[in-house]
Design a protein around this motif. Structure first.
Motif, PDB file in Angstrom:
ATOM      1  N   PRO A   1       0.798  -1.241   0.065  1.00 51.86           N
ATOM      2  CA  PRO A   1      -0.042  -0.079  -0.144  1.00 51.86           C
ATOM      3  C   PRO A   1       0.958   1.341  -0.036  1.00 51.86           C
ATOM      4  O   PRO A   1       2.001   1.182   0.569  1.00 51.86           O
ATOM      5  CB  PRO A   1      -0.770  -0.139   1.359  1.00 51.86           C
ATOM      6  N   GLU A   2       0.441   2.483  -0.667  1.00 51.85           N
ATOM      7  CA  GLU A   2       1.165   3.625  -0.499  1.00 51.85           C
ATOM      8  C   GLU A   2       1.388   4.134   0.816  1.00 51.85           C
ATOM      9  O   GLU A   2       0.633   4.079   1.339  1.00 51.85           O
ATOM     10  CB  GLU A   2       0.206   4.512  -1.461  1.00 51.85           C
TER      11      GLU A   2
ATOM     12  N   ASN B   1      12.490  -1.394   4.494  1.00 49.27           N
ATOM     13  CA  ASN B   1      11.176  -1.011   4.188  1.00 49.27           C
ATOM     14  C   ASN B   1       9.921  -1.784   4.677  1.00 49.27           C
ATOM     15  O   ASN B   1       8.876  -1.618   4.668  1.00 49.27           O
ATOM     16  CB  ASN B   1      10.920  -0.811   2.540  1.00 49.27           C
ATOM     17  N   GLY B   2      10.448  -2.856   5.555  1.00 49.94           N
ATOM     18  CA  GLY B   2       9.425  -3.532   6.242  1.00 49.94           C
ATOM     19  C   GLY B   2       9.261  -2.998   7.480  1.00 49.94           C
ATOM     20  O   GLY B   2       8.291  -3.639   8.478  1.00 49.94           O
TER      21      GLY B   2
ATOM     22  N   GLY C   1      11.421  -6.611  -0.823  1.00 53.13           N
ATOM     23  CA  GLY C   1      10.542  -5.646  -0.082  1.00 53.13           C
ATOM     24  C   GLY C   1       9.567  -4.837  -0.884  1.00 53.13           C
ATOM     25  O   GLY C   1       8.883  -4.085  -0.405  1.00 53.13           O
ATOM     26  N   LYS C   2       9.760  -4.596  -2.182  1.00 50.19           N
ATOM     27  CA  LYS C   2       9.249  -3.846  -3.111  1.00 50.19           C
ATOM     28  C   LYS C   2       8.003  -4.061  -3.527  1.00 50.19           C
ATOM     29  O   LYS C   2       7.095  -3.555  -4.212  1.00 50.19           O
ATOM     30  CB  LYS C   2       9.929  -3.400  -4.473  1.00 50.19           C
ATOM     31  N   ALA C   3       7.645  -5.671  -3.278  1.00 49.10           N
ATOM     32  CA  ALA C   3       6.287  -6.277  -3.847  1.00 49.10           C
ATOM     33  C   ALA C   3       5.900  -7.374  -2.827  1.00 49.10           C
ATOM     34  O   ALA C   3       6.877  -7.815  -1.948  1.00 49.10           O
ATOM     35  CB  ALA C   3       6.327  -6.641  -5.451  1.00 49.10           C
TER      36      ALA C   3
ATOM     37  N   LYS D   1      10.392  10.463   1.445  1.00 47.93           N
ATOM     38  CA  LYS D   1       9.128   9.484   1.082  1.00 47.93           C
ATOM     39  C   LYS D   1       8.568   8.257   1.285  1.00 47.93           C
ATOM     40  O   LYS D   1       7.236   7.927   1.379  1.00 47.93           O
ATOM     41  CB  LYS D   1       9.544   9.227  -0.608  1.00 47.93           C
ATOM     42  N   ALA D   2       9.550   7.580   2.250  1.00 45.61           N
ATOM     43  CA  ALA D   2       9.497   6.454   2.682  1.00 45.61           C
ATOM     44  C   ALA D   2       9.181   6.691   4.219  1.00 45.61           C
ATOM     45  O   ALA D   2       8.777   5.427   4.938  1.00 45.61           O
ATOM     46  CB  ALA D   2      10.423   5.482   2.494  1.00 45.61           C
ATOM     47  N   ALA D   3       9.145   7.897   4.558  1.00 44.38           N
ATOM     48  CA  ALA D   3       8.979   7.888   6.297  1.00 44.38           C
ATOM     49  C   ALA D   3       7.674   8.354   6.474  1.00 44.38           C
ATOM     50  O   ALA D   3       6.858   8.589   5.903  1.00 44.38           O
ATOM     51  CB  ALA D   3       9.857   9.134   6.768  1.00 44.38           C
ATOM     52  N   ASP D   4       7.534   7.799   8.069  1.00 44.57           N
ATOM     53  CA  ASP D   4       6.263   8.349   8.725  1.00 44.57           C
ATOM     54  C   ASP D   4       6.269   9.713   9.276  1.00 44.57           C
ATOM     55  O   ASP D   4       5.492  10.467   9.465  1.00 44.57           O
ATOM     56  CB  ASP D   4       5.789   7.004   9.957  1.00 44.57           C
TER      57      ASP D   4
END
Ligand code: FAD
Ligand code: AMP
Lengths: 246, 322
Positions: free
Chosen positions: A219-220, B276-277, B136-138, B294-297
């Motif tokens: 998910p995005e 990324n997990g 981890g990309k899919a 872009k990958a951050a919370d």
């Protein structure tokens, strides 16, 4: 030492992953394929170093169709003596392992080397399966290997640390970081690779035990929440009260 | 019939991901109306083994004489346990032990293996397991086509829940002998009291933005205050600023902690592949355009040398208050 190195083809590490046919197939349009980094940098280069130090041969083996040939030539350019391609779709890890084991058994190698995993399916399966089918010792995630005669001293990753072990050839090993340093092929290597032998053999019958039925993208990510650099206390607060992880 | 979970120990303690394997096996067993049985070796205490009942194991088979993580010996242990319990599903954690043993068992039993599973199997239509793929990309959905099935789960993907219960502990001592690999020495990665990276819930990581190894103390301090393990980007390990086992990413270790704090790391795709997990990602970087955001919370645009010491203080205060 007569060494067989298993080489696989994977999408370049920067590939943006996409799927087609209602998420049933990997979309390889525009994708650049490379030799799986663990196979090339670690397994293959260490095999070449061992050959350079003590003589012998290094053969690569790949299970796949003609579209693997450019990647196989790359491995030959790095320095392998010759290559074998088992002419079949690599349907699953067991099928691939059965092909490699079968070829290795018939040709009597001192060692079969694989990468620790492919960076596309991340299985970490093929090496162990080859070892088991051949009834040979399996050394997984090895980061160092030295020889005295036919006795190898190997360091491998285990949970929480490293294990140093001793094993005699023949064996199967999966290679991880530390084994060797990447080699960039030079012009001479690339020219020589064109003349090296690439033998195509037909597959033995073997079953695939698993099958991919579909793919999905994660998910995005939601919008990142920015915190003022002058007030990093707020981060600790959010991690505690909002994310509830500390 | 039973669902087996392989349980690994580290210096006498059951590893975190092994609890997850037991929990996963119990959930599968619940679905299929079977019982979950844990299989282990080495030095875990009887109390710890009994306590696996809290995670859903009804029984624990233990082989105390087997001490080394010898892949072939442990494969034989699992093979014998499968036969003794009439098991049709075997669950491993996808850690170094699982990676060494599960493929051997798969080939020996001709039982299909899905490694890197992130969810429970879907049994409505055959037996389909979702696994992490493309670093981890899919995700890929795998159907296991054989009667016996092996699943190796990624750490921290299904979690674990402790309930009530006590497992029956049974000594299980089939002959395992594999003497072809001789262990010479075992070297521990983390010092006493430190948390091994692969077991950590929280991880603090730093990259080339820190300029040199002499600047790492604040990273270690932050990790200590949070109870986190430390990690680094590849160039940092390559330049020997930090030990190699801290290198995370495509070519290093892949981790999936609850919290990953990245300090002075740009967020290259090969770095993200290893992290990324993570459940929550925090990025601290001077460059607001750094791809990692872009990958951050949560993100802080700022100089690590100013932000991190303040964070250490805040974490200290938080610890004192809680
Ligand atoms: C096949 C392949 C495999 C690879 N595998 C991996 C891998 O496994 N792991 C991995 O990490 N890399 C891997 N790489 C390398 C990867 O592409 C990047 O080069 C690497 O991750 C960059 O590391 P870095 O972020 O620490 O450094 P840089 O890219 O140099 O980033 C440093 C960051 O720090 C920031 N910064 C500077 N000063 C400060 C400050 N005072 N405070 C806060 N922030 C600051 C900068 O803005 C920048 O974003 C691989 C590359 C290839 C080709
Ligand atoms: N199709 C293939 N042909 C040859 N070798 C392979 C193939 N697939 C995987 N391998 C080898 O097995 C290793 C582990 O792959 P995997 O089990 O898919 O993660 C790889 O690093 C390769 O060395």
């Amino acid at each position: 030492m007569k060494i067989l190195v298993a080489i696989s083809k994977v999408p370049d590490t920067t590939t943006k992953i996409k799927f087609t046919a209602e998420n049933k197939e990997f979309d390889n349009s525009g994708v650049q394929f490379i030799v799986n980094p663990y196979d090339e940098w670690y397994a293959l280069v260490r095999a070449l170093e061992i050959k350079e130090a003590g003589g012998g041969t290094v053969t690569t083996i790949t299970v796949g169709k003609e579209d693997n040939d450019p990647v196989i030539r790359k491995a030959l350019a790095v320095g392998a003596d010759d290559a074998v391609r088992v002419n079949a779709e690599p349907t699953d890890a067991y099928f691939v392992a059965a092909q490699i084991a079968d070829y290795a058994k018939k040709n009597d190698y001192d060692m079969v080397l694989t990468g620790k995993e492919t960076i596309d399916y991340n299985g970490s399966q093929v090496g162990g399966m080859v070892a088991e089918i051949m009834d040979l010792p399996y050394i997984s995630n090895a980061s160092k290997m030295d020889f005295e005669g036919n006795k190898a001293t190997i360091i491998r990753d285990i949970q929480g640390g490293k294990e140093k072990l001793e094993v005699e050839t023949p064996f199967v090993l999966s290679a991880a970081k530390g084994m060797a340093e990447q080699r960039i092929p030079n012009m001479r290597g690339i020219m020589a690779a064109k003349r090296k032998k690439l033998t195509v053999v037909e597959p033995e019958s073997a079953d695939a035990l698993t099958e991919v039925v579909s793919y999905a993208l994660p998910p995005e990510k939601g919008q990142v929440k920015m915190i003022d650099a002058d007030n990093p206390e707020e981060l600790i607060n959010l991690l505690h009260n909002e994310a509830k992880i500390i | 019939m039973a669902v087996l979970a392989f349980v690994d120990t580290l210096e006498g303690s059951i590893t975190k991901s092994s609890y997850e394997a037991v929990h996963y096996a119990a959930k599968v067993a619940e679905k299929t109306g079977e019982s979950a049985v844990a299989v282990t070796y080495g030095d875990a205490s009887n109390d710890d083994l009994k306590a696996l009942g809290k995670f859903g194991a009804s029984k624990v088979l233990v082989h105390k004489e087997q001490k080394d993580m010898n892949p072939r010996a442990l494969t034989t242990l699992m093979q014998e346990a499968v036969a003794a319990e009439g098991a049709d599903v075997v669950v491993f954690a996808q850690d170094f032990t699982g990676k060494a043993v599960a493929p051997l068992l798969s080939a020996r039993l001709k039982a299909g293996l899905v490694s890197g599973a992130v969810d429970y199997p879907d049994t409505d239509n055959g037996f389909v397991v979702k696994k992490s793929a493309f670093s981890g990309k899919a995700f890929a959905m795998y159907s296991i086509k054989t009667e016996k099935k092996i699943i190796s789960i990624l750490p921290n993907s299904v979690g674990k829940e402790a309930g009530e219960g006590e497992a029956e502990v049974v000594e299980f001592t089939p002959a395992l002998g594999d003497t072809r690999i001789k262990v010479l020495e075992v070297e521990k990665e983390s010092g006493d009291g430190e948390i091994p990276l692969t077991e950590a819930d929280l991880v603090v990581s730093a990259g080339r933005g820190l300029k040199g190894p002499e600047n790492w103390q604040m990273v270690l301090d932050l990790a200590k205050e949070l109870g986190a393990a430390t990690a680094c980007s590849r160039p940092v390990a390559d330049m020997e600023w930090r030990p190699h086992h801290e290198h995370v990413g495509q070519t290093g270790v892949a981790i999936r902690p609850n919290l990953y704090i990245a300090i002075g790391i740009s967020g290259a795709i090969q770095h993200l592949a290893g992290v990324n997990g993570s459940k929550v990602i925090v990025v601290i970087n001077t460059d607001e355009e750094a791809p990692f955001f872009k990958a951050a919370d949560y993100g802080i645009v700022g100089d690590a040398f100013e932000v991190v010491p303040k964070l250490v203080e805040a974490a200290k205060a938080h610890k004192a208050a809680n």
